[in-house]
Design a protein around this motif. Structure first.
Motif, short mmCIF file in Angstrom:
data_model
loop_
_atom_site.label_atom_id
_atom_site.label_comp_id
_atom_site.label_asym_id
_atom_site.label_seq_id
_atom_site.Cartn_x
_atom_site.Cartn_y
_atom_site.Cartn_z
N ALA A 33 0.83 -1.21 0.00
CA ALA A 33 0.00 0.00 0.00
C ALA A 33 0.86 1.25 0.00
O ALA A 33 0.55 2.23 -0.70
N GLN A 34 1.94 1.23 0.78
CA GLN A 34 2.83 2.39 0.83
C GLN A 34 3.51 2.60 -0.52
O GLN A 34 3.62 3.74 -1.01
N GLN A 35 3.98 1.51 -1.12
CA GLN A 35 4.67 1.62 -2.41
C GLN A 35 3.70 2.05 -3.52
O GLN A 35 4.05 2.80 -4.41
N TYR A 91 3.78 5.39 -5.93
CA TYR A 91 3.58 5.30 -7.39
C TYR A 91 2.51 6.29 -7.85
O TYR A 91 2.70 7.03 -8.82
N GLU A 92 1.38 6.32 -7.14
CA GLU A 92 0.27 7.18 -7.55
C GLU A 92 0.57 8.66 -7.33
O GLU A 92 -0.04 9.52 -7.98
N SER A 93 1.50 8.97 -6.42
CA SER A 93 1.84 10.37 -6.16
C SER A 93 2.82 10.94 -7.17
O SER A 93 2.99 12.16 -7.25
N LEU A 94 3.47 10.07 -7.94
CA LEU A 94 4.48 10.54 -8.89
C LEU A 94 3.84 11.11 -10.14
O LEU A 94 2.88 10.54 -10.67
N PRO A 95 4.34 12.21 -10.64
CA PRO A 95 3.81 12.77 -11.90
C PRO A 95 4.11 11.83 -13.07
O PRO A 95 5.09 11.10 -13.06
N ARG A 135 7.87 5.71 -11.95
CA ARG A 135 6.53 5.10 -11.86
C ARG A 135 6.58 3.60 -12.16
O ARG A 135 5.93 2.79 -11.48
N ILE A 136 7.35 3.23 -13.17
CA ILE A 136 7.50 1.80 -13.50
C ILE A 136 8.13 1.06 -12.34
O ILE A 136 7.70 -0.04 -11.96
N TYR A 157 7.46 -2.71 -7.92
CA TYR A 157 7.84 -3.06 -6.56
C TYR A 157 6.61 -3.23 -5.68
O TYR A 157 6.56 -4.12 -4.82
N ALA A 158 5.59 -2.40 -5.89
CA ALA A 158 4.34 -2.56 -5.14
C ALA A 158 3.70 -3.91 -5.44
O ALA A 158 3.19 -4.58 -4.53
N ASN A 159 3.74 -4.33 -6.69
CA ASN A 159 3.18 -5.64 -7.06
C ASN A 159 3.99 -6.78 -6.44
O ASN A 159 3.43 -7.80 -6.04
#
Length: 310
Positions: free
Chosen positions: A182-184, A188-192, A199-200, A205-207
Motif C-alpha cells: 500500500a505504501q509503495q 507510485y500514484e503520487s508521482l507525476p 513510476r514503472i 515493486y508494489a506488485n
C-alpha cells in the motif's frame, strides 16, 4: 585483524539470518572487495550491475557441456555472488542503503538465474532424455518454466520477506527492509506521469510486495493487529517480540536454503556432472517441499500469536 573482524561483524544483517557459508567464506571475501571499492569511491549499485554481467557470463558458460566451460561458469557465478555480498556490505557500512539498491540487488539475482535456466535448456534441448531415445526438445523448456517461474521465484521472494520480518522484530524498523504494498502503491500514484521510470519502478515493486502479502494471510492478520496495538515494534512488549523470534528463528535456515548457496551448489554439481536436468527436479521437489513447510509453520506461528492480540 581485530578491526577487520569488527567491520565484518558490523556488515552482517544479524546472526539469526546469516548463513554459515556466507559468514565464513562469502562475507569475508566480499568485505575485502567492499573496503577496496569503497576507498575508490565506487557506488554499491555499480557493483550490483557488474554482478549482472558476471552472472549472465556464468549462464553462457553453463550452456556448454565440456568441463572447462563449466568450471568457468562456477568461477563467474561465485564472483557474481561475491559482488552481491560486497554491494550489501558496502551499503550497510557506508550508509548508502537505498530502496533502488535493494530492488536492483534482487533483480540481479533474477537475471543470473534466468540466464542459467536458459543455458540449461539450450544445453539439453538437443540431447536425449536419460534412458530413452527421445530428445528433450520443448520438454526441457517446460520443465525449466515450472522450476523457475512456479517454484524458484516464489521461494526466493517469500524467503526474503520472512527474513525482513524477522529482522523487523529483532532490530526494529531501522534494521529491516520490510515494506508494504500500500505504501509503495501510494508513492507510485503520487508521482507525476512525466517520471516514467520512477513510476514503472514503484508500480512493479508494489506488485512484488503485494505478491508476498497475498501468500501470508495469517501474518497480515497478526501484523495488522500488532500495528494497531503498538505504534512501533520498539514499543511492543519484549516477551511478545521474543515469542515471535523464537518461532521464526528455526525457519531462517530454510530461508537460507531457498535463496542462493544451496541452489548454486546444486547447479555447480549437476552442470559439472553434465546432468543439469537433475537440478530442475530438485527445485520442483526438494526445494518446493521446504518452501511449503516453511510457509505452513510461519503462518501457524502468526495465527497463534494473533490470538494473543485479539
Amino acid at each position: 585483524m581485530s578491526k577487520f573482524n569488527d567491520l565484518l561483524q558490523a556488515s552482517f544483517k544479524s546472526a539469526d539470518t546469516e548463513e554459515w557459508l556466507d559468514v565464513h567464506f562469502t562475507r569475508p571475501i566480499g568485505l575485502v572487495f567492499a573496503l577496496l571499492w569503497n576507498k575508490l569511491g565506487i557506488h554499491p549499485n555499480a557493483i550490483t550491475i557488474l554482478s549482472i554481467f558476471l552472472g549472465v557470463g556464468a549462464g553462457v558458460m553453463f550452456s556448454h557441456t565440456d568441463l572447462t566451460h563449466n568450471i568457468w561458469g562456477v568461477v563467474l557465478l561465485m564472483l557474481a555472488n561475491f559482488c552481491d555480498s560486497t554491494d550489501g556490505q558496502m551499503a550497510r557500512l557506508s550508509g548508502k542503503k537505498t530502496l533502488v539498491g535493494r530492488v536492483l540487488d534482487g533483480f540481479s539475482g533474477d537475471v543470473w538465474f534466468f540466464a542459467i535456466y536458459v543455458a540449461i535448456c539450450l544445453r539439453l534441448q538437443s540431447q536425449l532424455m536419460p534412458g530413452t531415445d527421445i530428445h528433450w526438445g520443448v520438454w526441457i523448456w517446460l520443465l525449466a518454466i515450472v522450476a523457475g517461474v512456479f517454484c524458484h521465484s516464489p521461494q526466493s521472494s517469500l524467503s526474503d520477506y520472512y527474513r525482513q520480518i524477522h529482522l523487523y522484530f529483532l532490530k526494529g524498523k531501522a534494521g529491516s527492509e520490510l515494506d508494504h504494498s500500500a505504501q509503495q502503491r501510494a508513492i507510485y500514484e503520487s508521482l507525476p506521469k512525466r517520471q516514467l521510470l520512477a513510476r514503472i519502478f514503484y508500480y512493479n515493486y508494489a506488485n512484488y510486495c503485494r505478491s508476498q502479502e497475498r501468500r501470508t494471510p495469517q501474518f497480515q492478520k497478526f501484523f495488522s493487529a500488532f500495528s494497531v496495538k503498538y505504534s512501533s515494534v520498539e514499543e511492543a512488549p519484549h516477551e511478545l517480540r521474543e515469542r515471535f523470534l523464537a518461532g521464526s528463528r528455526p525457519l531462517m535456515k530454510y530461508t537460507n536454503i531457498l535463496t542462493f548457496n544451496v541452489r548454486a551448489i546444486c547447479i555447480y554439481v549437476t552442470c559439472l556432472l553434465n546432468c543439469p536436468w537433475i537440478y530442475l527436479l530438485i527445485e520442483i521437489t526438494v526445494m518446493n517441499g521446504l518452501y511449503v513447510y516453511m510457509r505452513k509453520h510461519h503462518e501457524a506461528l502468526c495465527a497463534s500469536l494473533s490470538q494473543k492480540l485479539l
